[in-house]
Design a protein around this motif. Structure first.
Motif, PDB file in Angstrom:
ATOM      1  N   ALA A  55       0.566  -1.622  -0.105  1.00  0.00           N
ATOM      2  CA  ALA A  55       0.080   0.287   0.235  1.00  0.00           C
ATOM      3  C   ALA A  55       0.365   1.067   0.055  1.00  0.00           C
ATOM      4  O   ALA A  55       0.427   2.422  -0.289  1.00  0.00           O
ATOM      5  CB  ALA A  55      -0.822   0.081   1.741  1.00  0.00           C
ATOM      6  N   ILE A  56       1.951   1.284   0.530  1.00  0.00           N
ATOM      7  CA  ILE A  56       3.014   2.349   0.620  1.00  0.00           C
ATOM      8  C   ILE A  56       4.017   2.503  -0.024  1.00  0.00           C
ATOM      9  O   ILE A  56       4.628   3.471  -0.702  1.00  0.00           O
ATOM     10  CB  ILE A  56       2.885   2.956   2.759  1.00  0.00           C
ATOM     11  CG1 ILE A  56       1.729   2.568   2.989  1.00  0.00           C
ATOM     12  CG2 ILE A  56       3.827   3.686   2.336  1.00  0.00           C
ATOM     13  CD1 ILE A  56       1.367   2.835   4.384  1.00  0.00           C
ATOM     14  N   LEU A  57       5.137   1.786   0.358  1.00  0.00           N
ATOM     15  CA  LEU A  57       6.820   1.599  -0.165  1.00  0.00           C
ATOM     16  C   LEU A  57       6.358   1.381  -1.477  1.00  0.00           C
ATOM     17  O   LEU A  57       7.403   1.393  -2.385  1.00  0.00           O
ATOM     18  CB  LEU A  57       7.003   0.532   0.471  1.00  0.00           C
ATOM     19  CG  LEU A  57       7.181   0.889   2.744  1.00  0.00           C
ATOM     20  CD1 LEU A  57       7.950   0.130   3.190  1.00  0.00           C
ATOM     21  CD2 LEU A  57       7.541   2.224   2.443  1.00  0.00           C
ATOM     22  N   GLU A  58       6.027  -0.505  -1.890  1.00  0.00           N
ATOM     23  CA  GLU A  58       5.450  -0.739  -2.951  1.00  0.00           C
ATOM     24  C   GLU A  58       4.784  -1.236  -3.720  1.00  0.00           C
ATOM     25  O   GLU A  58       3.888  -2.028  -3.608  1.00  0.00           O
ATOM     26  CB  GLU A  58       6.389  -1.732  -3.216  1.00  0.00           C
ATOM     27  CG  GLU A  58       8.155  -2.099  -2.881  1.00  0.00           C
ATOM     28  CD  GLU A  58       9.267  -2.815  -2.514  1.00  0.00           C
ATOM     29  OE1 GLU A  58       8.546  -3.901  -3.339  1.00  0.00           O
ATOM     30  OE2 GLU A  58      10.249  -2.867  -2.132  1.00  0.00           O
ATOM     31  N   PRO A  59       3.884   0.299  -4.488  1.00  0.00           N
ATOM     32  CA  PRO A  59       2.045  -0.377  -4.364  1.00  0.00           C
ATOM     33  C   PRO A  59       2.168  -1.354  -5.133  1.00  0.00           C
ATOM     34  O   PRO A  59       2.713  -1.295  -6.271  1.00  0.00           O
ATOM     35  CB  PRO A  59       2.174   1.188  -4.750  1.00  0.00           C
ATOM     36  CG  PRO A  59       3.176   2.345  -4.329  1.00  0.00           C
ATOM     37  CD  PRO A  59       4.335   1.233  -4.717  1.00  0.00           C
ATOM     38  N   SER A  60       1.163  -1.518  -4.841  1.00  0.00           N
ATOM     39  CA  SER A  60       0.829  -3.328  -6.036  1.00  0.00           C
ATOM     40  C   SER A  60      -0.914  -3.452  -5.484  1.00  0.00           C
ATOM     41  O   SER A  60      -1.361  -3.862  -5.026  1.00  0.00           O
ATOM     42  CB  SER A  60       0.980  -4.574  -5.033  1.00  0.00           C
ATOM     43  OG  SER A  60       1.116  -5.991  -6.106  1.00  0.00           O
ATOM     44  N   ALA A  61      -1.836  -3.251  -6.846  1.00  0.00           N
ATOM     45  CA  ALA A  61      -3.160  -3.616  -7.261  1.00  0.00           C
ATOM     46  C   ALA A  61      -2.922  -4.864  -6.608  1.00  0.00           C
ATOM     47  O   ALA A  61      -4.310  -5.049  -5.917  1.00  0.00           O
ATOM     48  CB  ALA A  61      -3.515  -2.550  -8.165  1.00  0.00           C
ATOM     49  N   ASP A  62      -2.373  -5.842  -7.332  1.00  0.00           N
ATOM     50  CA  ASP A  62      -2.552  -7.274  -7.547  1.00  0.00           C
ATOM     51  C   ASP A  62      -2.314  -7.684  -5.510  1.00  0.00           C
ATOM     52  O   ASP A  62      -3.474  -7.945  -5.102  1.00  0.00           O
ATOM     53  CB  ASP A  62      -1.473  -7.718  -8.017  1.00  0.00           C
ATOM     54  CG  ASP A  62      -1.561  -8.236  -9.916  1.00  0.00           C
ATOM     55  OD1 ASP A  62      -2.989  -7.295  -9.986  1.00  0.00           O
ATOM     56  OD2 ASP A  62      -0.808  -8.127 -10.069  1.00  0.00           O
ATOM     57  N   VAL A  63      -1.611  -6.775  -4.598  1.00  0.00           N
ATOM     58  CA  VAL A  63      -1.871  -7.384  -3.870  1.00  0.00           C
ATOM     59  C   VAL A  63      -3.103  -6.890  -2.855  1.00  0.00           C
ATOM     60  O   VAL A  63      -3.498  -7.591  -1.696  1.00  0.00           O
ATOM     61  CB  VAL A  63      -0.776  -6.671  -2.283  1.00  0.00           C
ATOM     62  CG1 VAL A  63      -0.990  -7.658  -1.457  1.00  0.00           C
ATOM     63  CG2 VAL A  63       0.877  -7.862  -2.999  1.00  0.00           C
ATOM     64  N   LEU A  64      -3.187  -5.766  -3.730  1.00  0.00           N
ATOM     65  CA  LEU A  64      -4.848  -5.294  -2.894  1.00  0.00           C
ATOM     66  C   LEU A  64      -5.520  -5.816  -2.909  1.00  0.00           C
ATOM     67  O   LEU A  64      -6.609  -6.278  -1.926  1.00  0.00           O
ATOM     68  CB  LEU A  64      -4.001  -3.615  -2.952  1.00  0.00           C
ATOM     69  CG  LEU A  64      -3.561  -2.742  -2.644  1.00  0.00           C
ATOM     70  CD1 LEU A  64      -3.146  -1.333  -2.925  1.00  0.00           C
ATOM     71  CD2 LEU A  64      -3.226  -3.191  -0.061  1.00  0.00           C
ATOM     72  N   ILE A  65      -5.986  -6.568  -4.103  1.00  0.00           N
ATOM     73  CA  ILE A  65      -6.820  -7.371  -4.019  1.00  0.00           C
ATOM     74  C   ILE A  65      -7.201  -8.177  -3.830  1.00  0.00           C
ATOM     75  O   ILE A  65      -8.019  -8.829  -3.277  1.00  0.00           O
ATOM     76  CB  ILE A  65      -7.133  -6.782  -5.982  1.00  0.00           C
ATOM     77  CG1 ILE A  65      -7.116  -5.901  -6.672  1.00  0.00           C
ATOM     78  CG2 ILE A  65      -8.116  -7.877  -6.568  1.00  0.00           C
ATOM     79  CD1 ILE A  65      -7.603  -5.281  -8.259  1.00  0.00           C
TER      80      ILE A  65
END
Length: 89
Positions: A55-65
């Motif tokens: 969410a903050i350091l290395e944004p990843s939409a896949d991880v958040l989804i």
């Protein structure tokens, strides 16, 4: 590509445990509630840093989804498992 899968799995397991713990506490199943609390502590050691990173350091939409989708599936699974294996009725 492995991180979203791992985060989804751990979040699913974490929410499943929260559902179980809630029902164990409600039903006065102290030993089960304590074991579940221990497992919750272990799982949060992985999921919290992964979400902070995604969410903050290395944004990843896949991880958040994966994180968000795992929640509803986990709580439903926890409720089902409790009713199936831990209810005395």
């Amino acid at each position: 590509m492995i991180e979203p899968i791992l985060v989804g799995f751990v979040q699913f397991f974490y929410i499943l445990l929260l559902g179980l713990q809630s029902r164990f506490v409600r039903d006065g199943q102290k030993v089960h509630a304590a074991i579940t609390s221990f497992l919750l502590g272990l799982s949060v050691l992985f999921v919290q840093p992964a979400i902070i990173r995604a969410a903050i350091l290395e944004p990843s939409a896949d991880v958040l989804i994966a994180f968000v989708i795992a929640g509803p599936a986990g709580i439903c699974a926890g409720m089902f498992l409790h009713d199936k294996f831990f209810c005395n009725s």
